[in-house]
Motif scaffolding. Structure first.
Motif: not given
Length: 190
Positions: A89-97
């Motif tokens: 999860t990467d809140p800065r980029s808004g991506r997650f797996r």
């Protein structure tokens, strides 16, 4: 959503935390070599005590940010039929797996699609993520079809990326954005 209804309950499944008594279900899941390979890699056999300890650890583990693991429970039987987890999860980029595994005899009953929609509704609609990514073994036709039905788009292929069963296998990268999800699975009313 109606008053008193749980956000985590769909039409076929309920997503919930892993409980200590779930250890036996996870031990049975890992007894299926195909299931192990479809969600991860083949592991050496573990003792019943190790599964018991793992489930007990999971039941009290705090999420690491938005990385978490949940049990998938069938509404019709109350059985744990699989699990799903978020990671990367990467809140800065808004991506997650994310990854999901439904054990063999419970597949093709709509449990996976129901569970994934619940998860994506949470991650997109409550946690403000923009994109979900999934890596699927190229030989896993059922999972590829499921993701396409849900609205995931194939974004690439990592050739000879994973090694097991004596050879290398391709990994298909699939993704879905929050607007793509909302177009197929509206968030609904409060």
């Amino acid at each position: 959503m109606t008053v008193g209804a749980s956000f985590w309950t769909g039409e076929r499944v309920r997503l919930r935390g892993i409980e200590p008594e779930d250890w036996q279900a996870f031990m049975e899941f890992d007894a299926d070599t195909g299931h192990q390979r479809s969600v991860d890699v083949l592991h050496p056999p573990r003792s019943a005590e190790r599964y018991h300890a793992w489930a007990a650890e999971q039941s009290v583990a705090a999420p690491d940010g938005d990385d978490f693991r949940l049990a998938v429970e069938a509404l019709d039987t109350g059985d744990v039929v699989g699990s799903l987890a978020t990671d990367g999860t990467d809140p800065r980029s808004g991506r997650f797996r994310y990854g999901i595994g439904i054990v063999g005899e419970h597949q093709r009953r709509g449990y996976a699609s129901d569970a994934v929609v619940l998860l994506l509704r949470y991650m997109f609609g409550e946690r403000r993520y923009h994109k979900c990514e999934a890596g699927i073994h190229a030989f896993n036709d059922a999972s590829l079809a499921l993701h396409r039905r849900l609205g995931f788009v194939e974004e690439g292929r990592l050739r000879d990326h994973e090694f097991f069963a004596g050879r290398h296998h391709d990994l298909v990268l699939m993704g879905m954005t929050a607007p793509e999800f909302a177009a197929r699975h509206p968030f609904g009313k409060l």
